[in-house]
Design an enzyme around this catalytic site. Sequence first.
Site, PDB file in Angstrom:
ATOM      1  N   ALA A  62       0.852  -1.182   0.000  1.00 13.84           N
ATOM      2  CA  ALA A  62       0.000   0.000   0.000  1.00 13.84           C
ATOM      3  C   ALA A  62       0.892   1.237   0.000  1.00 13.84           C
ATOM      4  O   ALA A  62       2.057   1.166   0.395  1.00 13.84           O
ATOM      5  CB  ALA A  62      -0.886  -0.017   1.240  1.00 13.84           C
ATOM      6  N   GLY A 101       0.547  -5.168   0.681  1.00 14.43           N
ATOM      7  CA  GLY A 101      -0.508  -5.179  -0.317  1.00 14.43           C
ATOM      8  C   GLY A 101      -0.046  -5.785  -1.640  1.00 14.43           C
ATOM      9  O   GLY A 101      -0.865  -6.311  -2.403  1.00 14.43           O
ATOM     10  N   GLU A 104      -0.484  -9.319  -1.278  1.00 13.75           N
ATOM     11  CA  GLU A 104      -1.942  -9.559  -1.222  1.00 13.75           C
ATOM     12  C   GLU A 104      -2.544  -9.544  -2.631  1.00 13.75           C
ATOM     13  O   GLU A 104      -3.481 -10.292  -2.918  1.00 13.75           O
ATOM     14  CB  GLU A 104      -2.609  -8.522  -0.307  1.00 13.75           C
ATOM     15  CG  GLU A 104      -2.281  -8.796   1.169  1.00 13.75           C
ATOM     16  CD  GLU A 104      -2.733  -7.684   2.105  1.00 13.75           C
ATOM     17  OE1 GLU A 104      -2.379  -6.521   1.833  1.00 13.75           O
ATOM     18  OE2 GLU A 104      -3.424  -7.979   3.090  1.00 13.75           O
ATOM     19  N   GLU A 124       3.724  -5.880   7.455  1.00 12.06           N
ATOM     20  CA  GLU A 124       2.886  -4.868   8.118  1.00 12.06           C
ATOM     21  C   GLU A 124       3.150  -4.759   9.617  1.00 12.06           C
ATOM     22  O   GLU A 124       3.089  -3.660  10.171  1.00 12.06           O
ATOM     23  CB  GLU A 124       1.404  -5.155   7.867  1.00 12.06           C
ATOM     24  CG  GLU A 124       0.924  -4.810   6.454  1.00 12.06           C
ATOM     25  CD  GLU A 124       1.127  -5.929   5.443  1.00 12.06           C
ATOM     26  OE1 GLU A 124       1.903  -6.869   5.717  1.00 12.06           O
ATOM     27  OE2 GLU A 124       0.504  -5.878   4.370  1.00 12.06           O
TER      28      GLU A 124
HETATM   29  N1  3HC Z   1       4.524   3.588   0.141  1.00 14.91           N
HETATM   30  C1  3HC Z   1       5.027   4.770  -0.261  1.00 14.91           C
HETATM   31  N2  3HC Z   1       6.317   4.982  -0.582  1.00 14.91           N
HETATM   32  C2  3HC Z   1       7.142   3.931  -0.472  1.00 14.91           C
HETATM   33  C3  3HC Z   1       6.710   2.660  -0.060  1.00 14.91           C
HETATM   34  C4  3HC Z   1       5.329   2.506   0.261  1.00 14.91           C
HETATM   35  N3  3HC Z   1       4.811   1.324   0.639  1.00 14.91           N
HETATM   36  N4  3HC Z   1       7.760   1.828  -0.048  1.00 14.91           N
HETATM   37  C5  3HC Z   1       8.813   2.538  -0.459  1.00 14.91           C
HETATM   38  N5  3HC Z   1       8.445   3.814  -0.722  1.00 14.91           N
HETATM   39  C6  3HC Z   1       9.284   4.910  -1.215  1.00 14.91           C
HETATM   40  C7  3HC Z   1      10.338   5.313  -0.197  1.00 14.91           C
HETATM   41  O1  3HC Z   1       9.821   6.244   0.719  1.00 14.91           O
HETATM   42  C8  3HC Z   1      11.405   5.881  -1.072  1.00 14.91           C
HETATM   43  O2  3HC Z   1      11.002   7.180  -1.417  1.00 14.91           O
HETATM   44  P1  3HC Z   1      12.097   8.332  -1.634  1.00 14.91           P
HETATM   45  O3  3HC Z   1      12.993   7.837  -2.727  1.00 14.91           O
HETATM   46  O4  3HC Z   1      11.271   9.507  -1.959  1.00 14.91           O
HETATM   47  O5  3HC Z   1      12.810   8.445  -0.323  1.00 14.91           O
HETATM   48  C9  3HC Z   1      11.329   5.042  -2.349  1.00 14.91           C
HETATM   49  O6  3HC Z   1      10.040   4.411  -2.313  1.00 14.91           O
HETATM   50  C10 3HC Z   1      12.377   3.961  -2.418  1.00 14.91           C
HETATM   51  O7  3HC Z   1      12.351   3.224  -1.202  1.00 14.91           O
HETATM   52  P2  3HC Z   1      13.701   2.751  -0.518  1.00 14.91           P
HETATM   53  O8  3HC Z   1      14.643   3.899  -0.414  1.00 14.91           O
HETATM   54  O9  3HC Z   1      13.319   2.050   0.740  1.00 14.91           O
HETATM   55  O10 3HC Z   1      14.253   1.733  -1.606  1.00 14.91           O
HETATM   56  P3  3HC Z   1      14.879   0.298  -1.429  1.00 14.91           P
HETATM   57  O11 3HC Z   1      15.111  -0.223  -2.785  1.00 14.91           O
HETATM   58  O12 3HC Z   1      15.997   0.338  -0.437  1.00 14.91           O
HETATM   59  O13 3HC Z   1      13.733  -0.598  -0.736  1.00 14.91           O
HETATM   60  C11 3HC Z   1      11.563  -1.558  -0.449  1.00 14.91           C
HETATM   61  C12 3HC Z   1      12.539  -0.859  -1.419  1.00 14.91           C
HETATM   62  C13 3HC Z   1      12.109  -2.926  -0.043  1.00 14.91           C
HETATM   63  C14 3HC Z   1      10.264  -1.714  -1.190  1.00 14.91           C
HETATM   64  C15 3HC Z   1      11.389  -0.701   0.829  1.00 14.91           C
HETATM   65  O14 3HC Z   1      11.090   0.615   0.443  1.00 14.91           O
HETATM   66  C16 3HC Z   1      10.288  -1.149   1.747  1.00 14.91           C
HETATM   67  O15 3HC Z   1      10.490  -2.034   2.551  1.00 14.91           O
HETATM   68  N6  3HC Z   1       9.104  -0.534   1.637  1.00 14.91           N
HETATM   69  C17 3HC Z   1       8.006  -0.779   2.520  1.00 14.91           C
HETATM   70  C18 3HC Z   1       7.341  -2.102   2.254  1.00 14.91           C
HETATM   71  C19 3HC Z   1       6.180  -2.294   3.171  1.00 14.91           C
HETATM   72  O16 3HC Z   1       6.259  -2.158   4.367  1.00 14.91           O
HETATM   73  N7  3HC Z   1       5.021  -2.640   2.585  1.00 14.91           N
HETATM   74  C20 3HC Z   1       3.833  -2.840   3.331  1.00 14.91           C
HETATM   75  C21 3HC Z   1       3.026  -1.612   3.238  1.00 14.91           C
HETATM   76  S1  3HC Z   1       1.622  -1.644   4.317  1.00 14.91           S
HETATM   77  C22 3HC Z   1       0.469  -2.436   3.375  1.00 14.91           C
HETATM   78  O17 3HC Z   1       0.746  -2.855   2.303  1.00 14.91           O
HETATM   79  C23 3HC Z   1      -0.865  -2.551   4.005  1.00 14.91           C
HETATM   80  C24 3HC Z   1      -1.707  -3.510   3.266  1.00 14.91           C
HETATM   81  O18 3HC Z   1      -1.757  -4.724   3.952  1.00 14.91           O
HETATM   82  C25 3HC Z   1      -3.107  -2.979   3.113  1.00 14.91           C
END
Ligand code: 3HC
Length: 633
Positions: A62, A101, A104, A124
């Site tokens: 998400a 997500g 998912e 999450e």
């Molecule tokens: N939403 C918005 N922005 C995100 C994002 C997300 N889920 N994940 C990454 N980004 C953005 C970062 O803020 C960053 O932005 P910036 O360049 O402006 O600073 C850019 O994407 C690149 O991210 P990273 O610097 O972290 O890049 P990496 O290549 O090192 O890592 C990644 C990529 C492994 C995808 C890491 O960003 C990460 O772990 N992201 C979060 C993943 C996560 O927690 N997902 C679950 C979300 S909650 C959800 O999905 C709820 C659902 O169940 C409904």
Amino acid sequence: METVRLARHGEIAIATIDNPPVNALGQALRSDLARAVADAGSDPGIAAIVIAAAGRAFIAGADFSEFGKPPVAPFLPDLLDAIEASPKPGVAAIQGVALGGGLEVALSCHGRVASSAAMLGLPEVKLGLIPGAGGTQRLPRLIGAAKAFPMMLSGEPVTAGRALELGLVDEVTGGDVVAAAVALARTLVTRGAPVRQRDATVRLTSADRETFEALAADATKKSGDMPNAMALIEAVRAAVTLPFAEGLAVERALFTKLLADPRSKALRHVFFAEREIARVPGIGSEVKPRPIAKAAVIGAGTMGGGIAMCFANAGIPVTLIETQKAQIDNGMNRIAAIYEMSVARGSLTPALRDQRLALITPAVGIAAAAKADIVIEAAFEEMGVKQQIFSALDAIVKPGAILASNTSYLDIPTIAAANTRPADVLGMHFFSPANVMKLLEIVRPAGVADDVVATAVALGRRLGKVPVVVGNGFGFVGNRMLEQRTRAAERLLIAGALPHEVDGALTGFGFKMGPFAMSDLAGNDIGWRTRKSRGKTAAVADAICECGWFGQKTGRGYYLYPDGARSGERDPEVEALIARISAEQGVTRRNFTAEDILARLLDPMVNEGARILEEGIAARPGDIDIIWLNGYN
Ligand code: 3HC
């Protein structure tokens, strides 16, 4: 459609998600994907749809930036229902990461192919949440609750190979993942009506339920105070006991509640703050760091030795310099002993220990810094000593070498003034133990060259640190705020609290250690010396040092450490000493609740943080949070 490209491969539609940087499921992408799925579903020439992605992620989850704002349709759970309910099979072609997500989405498909380098997970919980788009309901149905629950509880992604073992994906390929997904889609078409996770109950056996309940009981014991862990148990229990739609409603309600929890808000704030610190105001990507191939560290004490180890651990040759042979021998012995402990614990191989030790060259005399690209001074914390070193370095180091001081408090421009190249001088403030703690405050005085700052940041990352650029000013950010807490803690003792009550309030709040246990660990004499050099006093802290109770290293400080114990016991003599000082100061001692203690310790720090921002010593509030998380646990 801006974020999804739709192409055809014969009777198979291929929807390629392209929403840089990480294909997060923002509103535009959800809307485009919903349209692609609907178009494919209504096109009589299409038999199945492959959902693929461009870039380094399949889908990162998400879009966090939408959290906390009013949700805008199409909602993710509805989109996933549409994918799953389609009469035509959907196959996910997973390359890079499929997280939250993103996974998912893949779970709502009828088949999944992963490239061999893919990572799949529901992280999450790490954000104080649980999966909120059916993950808690579909994953147990696909791989069994006994396997799904621990995967969601840890939040750690699994490799493609492990995903195959778990039954999370149908196939792993080292080749073209889209081609493999198209082939699987064709197979599914020949099998007829697609199998939907919502209908799959085959893995939800009573044995599976029992194993899950045992794991849940264990998690309750360990993490009973974590609302998201408890919510996860409830959601998975719903998956194994309720019909799909009801389970989904349970998950949604729990997810929505957690989204508003201040702990989750804080963790999301940290996620963005961690990425924000990489952007140093005024230093763009056009500023190139200077190459660092060799380093020198001046001072082989605890800090200098720890810093030298950071270089060796990162594979960078480093010369460790002292003024006397005996001192450098001591320093090298201490380093060897620390590596030896790692070998004994099994966290370092003997070969790697030898390799690292070989990268540290002991030397006597500052002339040994001549070839270094960067020199880090970690000598005695006295301005005169620092100036002498920086003046001597001027004549020795090569042009373009970076000169950094590891001072915790002192004014960097005054140190730099001892030298004819102030543009090459900055602070690199490591935290003790330097080889362990992640925080690195990079102190940027006015006049330092931008590429010197960029080099320090890049080097910090190479050393495995979290570099945060801060402005010059007494104690920079972390220690300046810490000083407020230290003063408040001393005042609390005189007013009526005891060391273990003060420490207990802070550890109860979440810190790993309270101020007195921390001072005993670091050595009470350090603060004593600093106070003396600044003409300051602290009645209790000074009295404890006057007794020679310097902390763990002397077997007693604020606490007793019998037989080299690492955690302290209450000391009646210290408590009597504190009561005596209260009486001398005419203070009637009173009781404090943990809440009172916390307010008295933390509020002055919050105020100091605000002043630090006001003065521009920290660029953003998040920078201060990253400093406290990584430097003070
Ligand atoms: N939403 C918005 N922005 C995100 C994002 C997300 N889920 N994940 C990454 N980004 C953005 C970062 O803020 C960053 O932005 P910036 O360049 O402006 O600073 C850019 O994407 C690149 O991210 P990273 O610097 O972290 O890049 P990496 O290549 O090192 O890592 C990644 C990529 C492994 C995808 C890491 O960003 C990460 O772990 N992201 C979060 C993943 C996560 O927690 N997902 C679950 C979300 S909650 C959800 O999905 C709820 C659902 O169940 C409904």
